[in-house]
Design an enzyme around this catalytic site. Structure first.
Site, PDB file in Angstrom:
ATOM      1  N   LEU A 295       0.664  -1.285   0.068  1.00 21.06           N
ATOM      2  CA  LEU A 295      -0.142  -0.137   0.069  1.00 21.06           C
ATOM      3  C   LEU A 295       0.892   0.895  -0.096  1.00 21.06           C
ATOM      4  O   LEU A 295       1.927   1.435   0.549  1.00 21.06           O
ATOM      5  CB  LEU A 295      -0.962  -0.128   1.189  1.00 21.06           C
ATOM      6  CG  LEU A 295      -2.072  -0.815   1.389  1.00 21.06           C
ATOM      7  CD1 LEU A 295      -2.460  -1.264   2.232  1.00 21.06           C
ATOM      8  CD2 LEU A 295      -2.743  -1.566   0.027  1.00 21.06           C
ATOM      9  N   CYS A 296       0.506   2.080  -1.193  1.00 20.15           N
ATOM     10  CA  CYS A 296       0.905   3.516  -0.743  1.00 20.15           C
ATOM     11  C   CYS A 296       1.302   4.333  -0.005  1.00 20.15           C
ATOM     12  O   CYS A 296       0.414   5.579   0.523  1.00 20.15           O
ATOM     13  CB  CYS A 296       1.277   4.151  -2.278  1.00 20.15           C
ATOM     14  SG  CYS A 296       1.734   3.771  -3.321  1.00 20.15           S
ATOM     15  N   LEU A 297       1.630   3.549   1.785  1.00 21.93           N
ATOM     16  CA  LEU A 297       1.381   4.333   2.644  1.00 21.93           C
ATOM     17  C   LEU A 297       2.592   3.999   4.121  1.00 21.93           C
ATOM     18  O   LEU A 297       3.005   3.539   3.487  1.00 21.93           O
ATOM     19  CB  LEU A 297      -0.114   3.751   3.276  1.00 21.93           C
ATOM     20  CG  LEU A 297      -0.967   3.411   2.823  1.00 21.93           C
ATOM     21  CD1 LEU A 297      -1.979   3.222   4.639  1.00 21.93           C
ATOM     22  CD2 LEU A 297      -1.658   5.003   3.057  1.00 21.93           C
TER      23      LEU A 297
END
Ligand SMILES: *Cc1c(COP(=O)(O)O)cnc(C)c1O
Length: 486
Positions: free
Chosen positions: A409-411
């Site tokens: 996840l791009c977190l």
């Protein structure tokens, strides 16, 4: 680098054998993608047997209900349907799943708060209803009356047991009826005796504390007399689940990790976690404060052994073993293990996508999965994954490395775990990291479709004449396994 602090998972023979089949695991992940959940249906039958042995040793009669919510798998539920196990379901969907997996209604119990639709299907099919509240009793009575159903068999779930010694008051729960209100509930059960039959009283305490559980069990034994005095004749005491799992192979590793974590939080050693996260511990001016908010991952007294220990305890006020009291009163004992029945029953596979070092010398391993695919961190369970290198690769002789596992996840916060994980050598893209013993709550309880990432497919793996075979979870039926004597 500092000395590696491993938290090696406890692996029994079936999981050990599976993790040894490197080519098989890579073929599976290659064909079905990453992440991939693998469940071991034959293991759940073995686990059931170990609980039944406790009943036999203690001469107790009763039933083992698998708390379905621990895993959504069809293979595990169908395999269990082929034993003498019972099943505890907590939603309309789980009830349909249990019925469709081969559990007849007399082997099913409905727990937790219920919708009218759920109550209707339970009453219509003749499933035992473990009532969560007085209101739920009224709803059930109305449904049974309106649809002219046969009397429903019910247990009542109680909570907030008071200890006589004024030591423990079990914590408040959102579930069940407080013991204080039991008398009023009995009034209603007496009033409705032609629509509902009280067969027992129940509790489920979400704690590992044996004393709290002993107090609750003794209270239930006393309350059974109150029921009898009213002319009701329940014969079952249901003590719920929460028997726990021992996740780690080595107590020394766990002790070293927890003490080194304290040292890291106090700044007397390099961090062991991302940004020196303390899992509940904090440094207040050089003093360690807070409490470690982690599952006691090394927990030798767990599962069937925990049940046996509880039954052998002296009842707090009557000072006789709880098992003896159950036996003398001819009470049947129901239990609802979830996590403990799926111990050693599954593994999550994830492909390594990238290995990178930052300027600060920290190593990040990016996996084709995210934290919701293996929610160990959310549940506070720390244990190492097992590295399964690509079969065609010779392992580099880098020696152990400490890495941070990050997700897809791009977190910034998408860590599989905030703990630095030590691996025997540096992984490479295409290797697999396997997270063993994750069938209980970790593999599919929280998984979702954030960023349109796929949810793991699930397969059942089983041994056939010494060879490992697999099929999709939904295609598994226990026709290849021998059925159990009950
Ligand atoms: C969750 C739950 C269980 C199972 O708990 P475990 O800790 O997984 O054994 C049993 N009974 C009830 C009512 C539950 O809510």
């Amino acid at each position: 680098m500092t000395a590696p602090l491993y938290l090696a998972p406890r692996l029994e023979h079936r999981l050990t054998s599976l993790l040894g089949t490197k080519g098989f695991l890579h073929q599976l992940a290659g064909a079905l993608g990453s992440p991939l959940n693998v469940v071991l249906p034959d293991q759940i039958a073995d686990n059931l047997r170990r609980f039944q042995e406790v009943y036999e040793r203690r001469n107790l009669s009763g039933k083992v209900y698998f708390a379905h919510k621990a895993n959504r798998s069809s293979a595990l539920v169908r395999r269990l349907a082929d034993t003498c196990a019972h099943i505890d379901i907590a939603s309309l969907g789980e009830l349909r799943h249990a019925l469709g997996s081969g559990f007849s209604p007399d082997r099913i119990m409905a727990t937790g708060p219920k919708s009218p639709e759920f109550l209707w299907l339970a009453a219509r099919t003749g499933v035992t209803v473990n009532l969560d509240s007085a209101d739920e009793l009224e709803t059930l009575v109305a449904i049974v009356t309106k649809h002219q159903l046969p009397p429903a068999r019910v247990l009542v779930r109680l909570s907030e047991f008071d200890s006589t010694g004024a030591t423990v008051l079990s914590r408040r729960s959102r579930f069940g009826t407080p013991v204080d209100a039991f008398s009023r509930l009995l009034d209603a059960l007496e009033r409705h005796r032609d629509t509902v039959r009280l067969t027992g009283i129940a509790h489920h305490l979400d704690t590992i504390g044996l004393t709290e559980k002993a107090t609750a069990l003794e209270s239930c034994i006393a309350l059974m007399h109150e029921c009898a005095a009213r002319g009701l004749s329940p014969h079952v005491i249901d003590i719920g689940g929460g028997f726990g799992v021992n996740y780690l192979a080595d107590s020394a590793q766990w002790e070293t990790f927890t003490s080194e974590l304290s040292n890291a939080v106090l700044g007397s050693r390099p961090p062991l976690t991302w940004r020196n996260h303390g899992y509940g511990l904090r440094n207040e001016g050089g003093t360690l404060r807070g409490a470690l908010g982690l599952y006691p991952a090394h927990r030798p007294l767990a599962g069937p052994r925990y049940l046996d220990e509880l039954l052998g305890l002296q009842a707090p006020s009557l000072s006789r073993p709880l098992a003896t009291l159950l036996l003398e009163n001819l009470h049947e004992l129901y239990i609802e293990p979830g996590r403990a029945l799926v111990d050693q029953c599954g593994v999550v596979l994830a492909r390594v996508l990238e290995v990178r070092d930052n300027a600060g010398g920290e190593c990040f391993v990016r996996l084709e999965m995210n934290a919701s695919d293996v929610s160990l961190e959310e549940h506070g369970v720390l244990m190492d994954p097992v590295l399964v290198p690509r079969p065609d690769r010779t392992c580099p002789s880098t020696g152990p490395v400490g890495v941070y596992l990050i997700g897809n996840l791009c977190l910034e916060a998408d860590f599989i775990t905030r703990r630095m994980v030590f691996l025997p050598h540096r992984p490479s893209p295409g290797d697999l990291l396997t997270f063993p013993n994750t069938a209980g709550y970790f593999m599919d309880f929280s998984a979702d479709h954030a960023l349109h990432q796929p949810i793991a497919r699930k397969v059942a793996a089983y041994q056939d004449g010494g060879r490992w075979r697999w099929c999709l979870d939904e295609n598994y039926w226990p026709i290849t396994s021998g059925s159990e004597d009950c």
